[in-house]
Design a protein around this motif. Structure first.
Motif, PDB file in Angstrom:
ATOM      1  N   LEU A   1       1.830  -0.247 -19.500  1.00  0.00           N
ATOM      2  CA  LEU A   1       1.334  -0.024 -18.141  1.00  0.00           C
ATOM      3  C   LEU A   1       2.467   0.042 -17.128  1.00  0.00           C
ATOM      4  O   LEU A   1       2.313   0.665 -16.070  1.00  0.00           O
ATOM      5  N   ARG A   2       3.605  -0.550 -17.445  1.00  0.00           N
ATOM      6  CA  ARG A   2       4.737  -0.509 -16.518  1.00  0.00           C
ATOM      7  C   ARG A   2       5.299   0.893 -16.353  1.00  0.00           C
ATOM      8  O   ARG A   2       6.086   1.141 -15.442  1.00  0.00           O
TER       9      ARG A   2
ATOM     10  N   ASP B   1       4.563  -9.793  -9.687  1.00  0.00           N
ATOM     11  CA  ASP B   1       4.600  -9.096  -8.394  1.00  0.00           C
ATOM     12  C   ASP B   1       5.840  -8.222  -8.282  1.00  0.00           C
ATOM     13  O   ASP B   1       5.804  -7.145  -7.674  1.00  0.00           O
ATOM     14  N   ALA B   2       6.949  -8.679  -8.891  1.00  0.00           N
ATOM     15  CA  ALA B   2       8.193  -7.914  -8.829  1.00  0.00           C
ATOM     16  C   ALA B   2       8.073  -6.572  -9.528  1.00  0.00           C
ATOM     17  O   ALA B   2       8.814  -5.632  -9.222  1.00  0.00           O
ATOM     18  N   ASP B   3       7.128  -6.463 -10.480  1.00  0.00           N
ATOM     19  CA  ASP B   3       6.875  -5.184 -11.161  1.00  0.00           C
ATOM     20  C   ASP B   3       6.061  -4.230 -10.298  1.00  0.00           C
ATOM     21  O   ASP B   3       5.878  -3.069 -10.672  1.00  0.00           O
ATOM     22  N   ASP B   4       5.559  -4.720  -9.165  1.00  0.00           N
ATOM     23  CA  ASP B   4       4.698  -3.951  -8.258  1.00  0.00           C
ATOM     24  C   ASP B   4       3.536  -3.294  -9.016  1.00  0.00           C
ATOM     25  O   ASP B   4       3.447  -2.055  -9.103  1.00  0.00           O
ATOM     26  N   PRO B   5       2.642  -4.110  -9.572  1.00  0.00           N
ATOM     27  CA  PRO B   5       1.510  -3.535 -10.310  1.00  0.00           C
ATOM     28  C   PRO B   5       0.625  -2.650  -9.440  1.00  0.00           C
ATOM     29  O   PRO B   5      -0.034  -1.741  -9.960  1.00  0.00           O
ATOM     30  N   TRP B   6       0.604  -2.888  -8.130  1.00  0.00           N
ATOM     31  CA  TRP B   6      -0.217  -2.060  -7.245  1.00  0.00           C
ATOM     32  C   TRP B   6       0.270  -0.616  -7.255  1.00  0.00           C
ATOM     33  O   TRP B   6      -0.524   0.321  -7.251  1.00  0.00           O
ATOM     34  N   ALA B   7       1.610  -0.433  -7.288  1.00  0.00           N
ATOM     35  CA  ALA B   7       2.158   0.924  -7.345  1.00  0.00           C
ATOM     36  C   ALA B   7       1.844   1.584  -8.680  1.00  0.00           C
ATOM     37  O   ALA B   7       1.575   2.799  -8.737  1.00  0.00           O
TER      38      ALA B   7
ATOM     39  N   SER C   1      -8.193  -6.865  -4.666  1.00  0.00           N
ATOM     40  CA  SER C   1      -8.848  -5.745  -3.975  1.00  0.00           C
ATOM     41  C   SER C   1      -7.874  -4.613  -3.680  1.00  0.00           C
ATOM     42  O   SER C   1      -8.270  -3.438  -3.597  1.00  0.00           O
ATOM     43  N   ARG C   2      -6.590  -4.929  -3.560  1.00  0.00           N
ATOM     44  CA  ARG C   2      -5.580  -3.905  -3.265  1.00  0.00           C
ATOM     45  C   ARG C   2      -5.445  -2.897  -4.400  1.00  0.00           C
ATOM     46  O   ARG C   2      -5.017  -1.757  -4.178  1.00  0.00           O
ATOM     47  N   PHE C   3      -5.800  -3.272  -5.612  1.00  0.00           N
ATOM     48  CA  PHE C   3      -5.670  -2.346  -6.733  1.00  0.00           C
ATOM     49  C   PHE C   3      -6.586  -1.128  -6.587  1.00  0.00           C
ATOM     50  O   PHE C   3      -6.319  -0.084  -7.165  1.00  0.00           O
TER      51      PHE C   3
END
Length: 273
Positions: free
Chosen positions: A139-140, A174-180, A232-234
């Protein structure tokens, strides 16, 4: 035997390090499977010590997948799915639910554990009218998933897709920025597509969840519990389907649920405008 080492009679399948715990195998242990090793069981038990109902929570995530597959096929008209973070197959699998309604349904599964690949090829056999494929990817790196030939041959990205991210985003810091990462996946899908997410949270029981997270991170894993706002941001600007972002058992349950917050996971499904 040193802590974290394998049992004497355990043999590593090709490409599998049985001295390092893996989320897919821990989940398999919670679900009563046999495709796990001593190191996975040790972490799984440590997390159960922190949250005694952990096995129940894992089961509720599986039931959520079944309800989502059914509703996206029947109510949203979706006949193709991209399931990232598949885990070791547990029947019924997503494609079995979808193809039980629409035999032509197509599903692409994605995971990064070699042991999942072995079982996926053996157990994820499609209805002859449909298709199921498996991609070994992470997923990264969403681009590697979206450009994979197996995905492009199986799914039509010009038609709505059901993207399922079940208990997987917790493995990205969080450092992987999963949202992005999720945004990149959302952007690749057409209007009418749906995104389903479940994610552990400390919102309902901070102390117990902190202890479970500590057990996982102490074994070298990444495990992040996130707040309702962070989960919710996802979904970005996609429209949340009713009943919105809820505890897992409360999302369109098949029967009344007495205490949905006893499952420490948020769940939601959203549609792309």
């Amino acid at each position: 035997m040193a802590e974290g080492s394998s049992a004497p009679n355990e043999v590593a399948p090709p490409g599998v390090n049985i001295n390092v715990p893996h989320s897919a195998r821990i989940y398999d242990y919670w679900l009563g499977g046999k495709d796990n090793f001593a190191v996975d069981r040790a972490v799984g038990e440590a997390m159960i010590k922190a949250i005694p109902d952990m096995r129940h929570m894992a089961g509720e995530n599986r039931k959520f997948v079944h309800r989502v597959a059914r509703d996206l096929v029947q109510k949203e008209g979706i006949s193709q799915f991209l399931d990232i973070g598949t885990g070791i197959p547990t029947r019924p699998n997503l494609h079995e639910i979808a193809q039980g309604i629409i035999p032509e349904a197509r599903v692409v599964y994605v995971d990064n554990d070699p042991i999942v690949l072995v079982h996926a090829r053996a157990l994820m056999i499609s209805n002859p009218l449909g298709r199921s494929e498996y991609i070994a990817a992470d997923l990264r790196n969403p681009a590697s998933i979206l450009k994979d030939p197996a995905l492009l041959e199986t799914l039509d990205l010009k038609k709505p897709v059901g993207l399922t991210l079940i208990a997987i985003l917790m493995l990205l810091a969080d450092a992987d920025d999963p949202w992005a990462k999720v945004e990149e996946l959302r952007d690749a899908l057409p209007s009418g597509s749906c995104l389903a997410v479940t994610h552990p949270t400390a919102d309902f029981n901070p102390e117990a969840v902190a202890a479970a997270v500590g057990a996982a991170t102490g074994a070298g894993m990444t495990l992040v519990a996130r707040t309702r706002e962070a989960v919710s941001r996802f979904f970005g600007d996609w429209e949340l389907l009713e009943p919105g972002l809820t505890p897992v058992p409360a999302w369109r349950p098949d029967a009344p649920v007495d205490n949905p917050e006893a499952v420490y996971y948020w769940a939601g499904v959203a549609r792309k405008p």
